[in-house]
Enzyme design. Structure first.
Site, PDB file in Angstrom:
ATOM      1  N   ASP A 121       9.078  74.397  40.565  1.00 23.45           N
ATOM      2  CA  ASP A 121       8.397  75.666  41.130  1.00 23.45           C
ATOM      3  C   ASP A 121       6.893  74.935  41.396  1.00 23.45           C
ATOM      4  O   ASP A 121       6.243  74.354  40.510  1.00 23.45           O
ATOM      5  CB  ASP A 121       8.260  76.428  39.762  1.00 23.45           C
ATOM      6  CG  ASP A 121       7.524  77.667  40.043  1.00 23.45           C
ATOM      7  OD1 ASP A 121       6.726  77.853  41.076  1.00 23.45           O
ATOM      8  OD2 ASP A 121       7.555  78.774  39.318  1.00 23.45           O
ATOM      9  N   VAL A 122       6.390  75.398  42.656  1.00 24.48           N
ATOM     10  CA  VAL A 122       5.103  74.751  43.201  1.00 24.48           C
ATOM     11  C   VAL A 122       4.136  75.474  42.307  1.00 24.48           C
ATOM     12  O   VAL A 122       2.980  74.753  42.474  1.00 24.48           O
ATOM     13  CB  VAL A 122       4.846  74.997  44.495  1.00 24.48           C
ATOM     14  CG1 VAL A 122       6.107  74.292  45.634  1.00 24.48           C
ATOM     15  CG2 VAL A 122       5.062  76.221  44.952  1.00 24.48           C
ATOM     16  N   TYR A 164      -0.070  89.543  50.020  1.00 28.13           N
ATOM     17  CA  TYR A 164       0.532  88.436  50.870  1.00 28.13           C
ATOM     18  C   TYR A 164      -0.675  87.809  51.756  1.00 28.13           C
ATOM     19  O   TYR A 164      -0.919  86.500  52.034  1.00 28.13           O
ATOM     20  CB  TYR A 164       1.654  88.622  51.508  1.00 28.13           C
ATOM     21  CG  TYR A 164       2.335  87.374  52.497  1.00 28.13           C
ATOM     22  CD1 TYR A 164       2.978  86.611  51.957  1.00 28.13           C
ATOM     23  CD2 TYR A 164       1.886  87.406  53.853  1.00 28.13           C
ATOM     24  CE1 TYR A 164       3.858  85.496  52.795  1.00 28.13           C
ATOM     25  CE2 TYR A 164       2.290  86.269  54.594  1.00 28.13           C
ATOM     26  CZ  TYR A 164       3.226  85.564  53.910  1.00 28.13           C
ATOM     27  OH  TYR A 164       3.945  84.645  54.704  1.00 28.13           O
ATOM     28  N   LYS A 210      -2.516  83.951  51.652  1.00 25.88           N
ATOM     29  CA  LYS A 210      -2.610  83.162  52.780  1.00 25.88           C
ATOM     30  C   LYS A 210      -3.905  82.963  53.385  1.00 25.88           C
ATOM     31  O   LYS A 210      -4.390  81.921  53.880  1.00 25.88           O
ATOM     32  CB  LYS A 210      -1.658  83.670  53.801  1.00 25.88           C
ATOM     33  CG  LYS A 210      -0.185  83.731  53.634  1.00 25.88           C
ATOM     34  CD  LYS A 210       0.299  82.296  53.281  1.00 25.88           C
ATOM     35  CE  LYS A 210       1.880  82.263  53.356  1.00 25.88           C
ATOM     36  NZ  LYS A 210       2.402  80.817  53.201  1.00 25.88           N
TER      37      LYS A 210
END
Length: 236
Positions: free
Chosen positions: A54-55, A145, A149
């Site tokens: 899991d990053v 989101y 980002k």
């Protein structure tokens, strides 16, 4: 060309989220350019040299990078493609959803950068982060989101400034809606009405994003701190 690994006689790349979608296309593109590619992914699938992690978990990322380094050699290119997408009105985004979105996207980039920067510094390497067109233009019901980002773009520019003196290049691509399983078949981004608003009248293809990543990794030796928009003209 990045330095070659004494273990593989090829330069080594690490791709997160390499089991599917844009990440898988990047794996194919860099393999074709002569890289030995290792992947970090929650769902390894059939991809060769993939470690499940899991990053958003810094310790798991560190272990995965160490394992891939032991298999392949020092890393000279890194592409961070791991992530997920969901839509919700800002009033319905709970605290856990905000935290998870930031942990996976921004935290994932931080964790991979910390684990690989020693190698990238030694090899004069390149890091490319996959951001999003929404980081540039925002979007209706995309607040968490787009924010995550957008934070990636700020981090990319800061890392580029911080590491340029050591020969490391840090860039980003910002895809628009892309034809991957990340977009459900009933997604509004697939609706004909939306596609007609795009200059190219279609979704971006994973291979097109991968070609831009390949360019930044392999050919754009003059470029750092840049963002390449790959979005069918959604942001011009």
């Amino acid at each position: 060309m990045s330095r070659r690994s004494p273990m593989t006689d090829r330069p080594v790349a690490l791709v997160t989220g390499g089991a599917s979608g844009i990440g898988a296309a990047v794996v194919d593109a860099l393999t074709a350019r002569g890289y030995a590619v290792g992947c970090v992914d929650l769902h390894p699938g059939a991809a060769e040299n993939t470690v499940a992690a899991d990053v958003s978990d810094a310790d798991a990322v560190s272990r995965a990078v160490s394992e891939l380094r032991d298999r392949l050699g020092p890393v000279s290119a890194v592409v961070t493609s791991a992530g997920y997408y969901e839509m919700a009105p800002v009033s319905e985004i709970g605290e856990d959803a905000w935290r998870r979105m930031l942990r996976v996207h921004l935290g994932g980039l931080v964790n991979i950068a910390r684990a690989t920067l020693p190698d990238l510094t030694a090899t004069g390497g390149s890091l490319v982060a996959v951001a999003s067109e929404l980081a540039v233009g925002g979007g209706d019901e995309d607040a968490h989101y787009a924010a995550a980002k957008g934070a990636i773009l700020g981090l990319v520019r800061s890392l580029a400034a911080e590491t340029a003196g050591s020969g490391v290049r840090v860039n980003a691509v910002a895809p628009g809606p892309t034809d991957t399983p990340l977009l459900a078949l009933d997604s509004p981004w697939r609706a004909p009405e939306y596609l007609q608003t795009l200059p190219l009248r279609r979704l971006t293809r994973p291979a097109e994003v991968a070609r831009c990543v390949e360019y930044l990794v392999c050919d754009a030796t003059f470029s750092t701190g840049d963002v390449v928009n790959v979005n069918s003209g959604a942001v011009i």
